[in-house]
Design an enzyme around this catalytic site. Structure first.
Site, PDB file in Angstrom:
ATOM      1  CD  GLN A  64       8.407  -8.270   5.391  1.00 49.34           C
ATOM      2  OE1 GLN A  64       7.455  -6.862   5.167  1.00 49.34           O
ATOM      3  NE2 GLN A  64       8.654  -8.734   4.578  1.00 49.34           N
ATOM      4  CE1 TYR A  88       4.945  -4.859   9.922  1.00 49.65           C
ATOM      5  CE2 TYR A  88       5.588  -7.103   9.381  1.00 49.65           C
ATOM      6  CZ  TYR A  88       5.163  -6.594   9.610  1.00 49.65           C
ATOM      7  OH  TYR A  88       3.498  -7.373  11.008  1.00 49.65           O
ATOM      8  CB  ALA A 129       9.108   6.883   0.967  1.00 47.68           C
ATOM      9  NE  ARG A 177      -0.463   6.183   9.414  1.00 47.27           N
ATOM     10  CZ  ARG A 177       0.360   7.111   8.724  1.00 47.27           C
ATOM     11  NH1 ARG A 177       1.106   7.015   9.462  1.00 47.27           N
ATOM     12  NH2 ARG A 177       0.291   7.591   8.127  1.00 47.27           N
ATOM     13  CD1 TRP A 236       0.582  -1.141   3.866  1.00 44.78           C
ATOM     14  CD2 TRP A 236       1.278  -1.746   5.211  1.00 44.78           C
ATOM     15  NE1 TRP A 236      -0.909  -2.057   4.620  1.00 44.78           N
ATOM     16  CE2 TRP A 236       0.050  -2.017   5.605  1.00 44.78           C
ATOM     17  CE3 TRP A 236       2.471  -2.124   6.364  1.00 44.78           C
ATOM     18  CZ2 TRP A 236       0.274  -1.533   6.926  1.00 44.78           C
ATOM     19  CZ3 TRP A 236       1.743  -1.604   7.495  1.00 44.78           C
ATOM     20  CH2 TRP A 236       0.965  -1.764   7.435  1.00 44.78           C
ATOM     21  CG  ASP A 294       8.898  -6.410   1.590  1.00 42.87           C
ATOM     22  OD1 ASP A 294       9.394  -7.190   1.222  1.00 42.87           O
ATOM     23  OD2 ASP A 294       7.880  -6.254   2.084  1.00 42.87           O
ATOM     24  CE1 TYR A 319       1.364  -5.407   2.617  1.00 43.97           C
ATOM     25  CE2 TYR A 319       3.109  -4.252   1.121  1.00 43.97           C
ATOM     26  CZ  TYR A 319       2.376  -4.814   2.934  1.00 43.97           C
ATOM     27  OH  TYR A 319       3.481  -5.047   3.291  1.00 43.97           O
TER      28      TYR A 319
END
Length: 317
Positions: A179, A207, A286, A233, A21, A55, A60
């Site tokens: 998912q 996820y 990551a 976020r 992502w 994934d 994205y």
């Protein structure tokens, strides 16, 4: 390390998969700027440490994540991992994001994903989000089933579906997987979706098992304050009061439990998810190779009942 079969497929997954992502870089639901070299290094580190699936999704970075994954695999000298991607979220020339479920749109998406990923077949093709109108969801699902029959994708799965949506889609074509979001801050699927999947041989790859960074052990109020303005976020309620204090307290307990096992808080958060038998494997993202080192211990890490009680409630039962 024991591989687990995804649903009724012949895909045998490591307990963790690499989530790409953030590799997409900036877009409406992005994580802010991301260096492509760092993303490639993170993917390579995950593969070096034994992870055997990646994934991603077309949306994205508006296609960029798939391109980064393709670059990483072109430069990778080892066995090729499984590659999963998603459809139903689309964008226009100005970057506006929308949703589309027609057969024409799904077919255009898969061709674009195959081109960006530089592959002839996608191992698992997932509908990213269901439509508000079930008829739209089912039209898209039927189109995906045709792609499987034609050999463009090996298996099809659902992302963010509820039980009713999985049931109706399953009447058209078999679901290989679900998912969903699942972590210590997103537990709704425990009530019905996870039992349904377990009863119907539907694999589950959840996820955000580390709460999108909240449970890595590295997240602080100061770091949160410094998130980029285009990091999704930044304005999410889970990263703000009144929820933030509760979540950081959970992170502290994860750090304590992890220390007793020689593991990180992030690996402990993932192990908490993996305690569920319905979970086939966890998707873990990551942005740098060293972040992979921080959570890879979750590949083979089991919590005790006392650990779980303490993590969830702070009690030392």
């Amino acid at each position: 390390m024991k591989l687990r079969t995804l649903g009724s497929s012949d895909l045998h997954l490591t307990p963790l998969g690499f989530g790409a992502w953030a590799a997409g870089g900036p877009w409406k639901f992005g994580w802010g700027a991301q260096d492509d070299d760092a993303s490639v290094a993170a993917i390579h580190r995950a593969l070096e440490l034994g992870i055997n699936w990646i994934d991603t999704a077309a949306i994205y970075g508006l296609g960029h994540s798939e391109e980064v994954v393709a670059r990483a695999l072109a430069e990778w000298k080892g066995d090729r991992p499984y590659v999963f991607t998603k459809c139903s979220m689309v964008w226009d020339a100005t970057g506006n994001v929308d949703y589309a479920y027609t057969e024409k749109s799904i077919r255009a998406e898969v061709e674009a994903s195959l081109r960006r990923l530089k592959t002839d077949v996608i191992d698992l093709y997932q509908m990213h989000w269901p439509d508000d109108d079930m008829a739209g969801t089912l039209e898209g699902w039927a189109a995906m089933a045709k792609l499987k029959d034609e050999g463009k994708v090996r298996y099809i799965g659902a992302s963010n579906f509820n039980v009713e949506e999985m049931t109706e889609a399953g009447e058209i074509a078999e679901l290989t997987s679900l998912q969903p979001p699942y972590s210590l801050l997103a537990r709704d699927v425990e009530a019905d979706a996870l039992p349904y999947c377990e009863a119907n041989q539907i694999g589950v790859i959840n996820y955000s098992p580390m709460g999108s960074g909240l449970f890595t052990g590295a997240m602080t109020r100061e770091r949160l304050a410094g998130l980029a303005a285009d990091d999704w976020r930044k304005n999410n309620p889970n990263f703000q009061e009144p929820k933030l204090t509760t979540h950081l307290a959970i992170a502290d307990r994860l750090r304590e439990v992890g220390a007793r096992h020689g593991q990180s808080a992030g690996a402990t958060a993932i192990a908490w998810c993996r305690r569920q038998n319905a979970i086939t494997a966890c998707i873990v993202g990551a942005r740098a190779a060293e972040q992979v080192d921080g959570f890879i211990g979750a590949m083979d890490y089991t919590l005790t009942p006392a650990d779980i009680t303490y993590i969830e409630s702070g009690r030392q039962d």
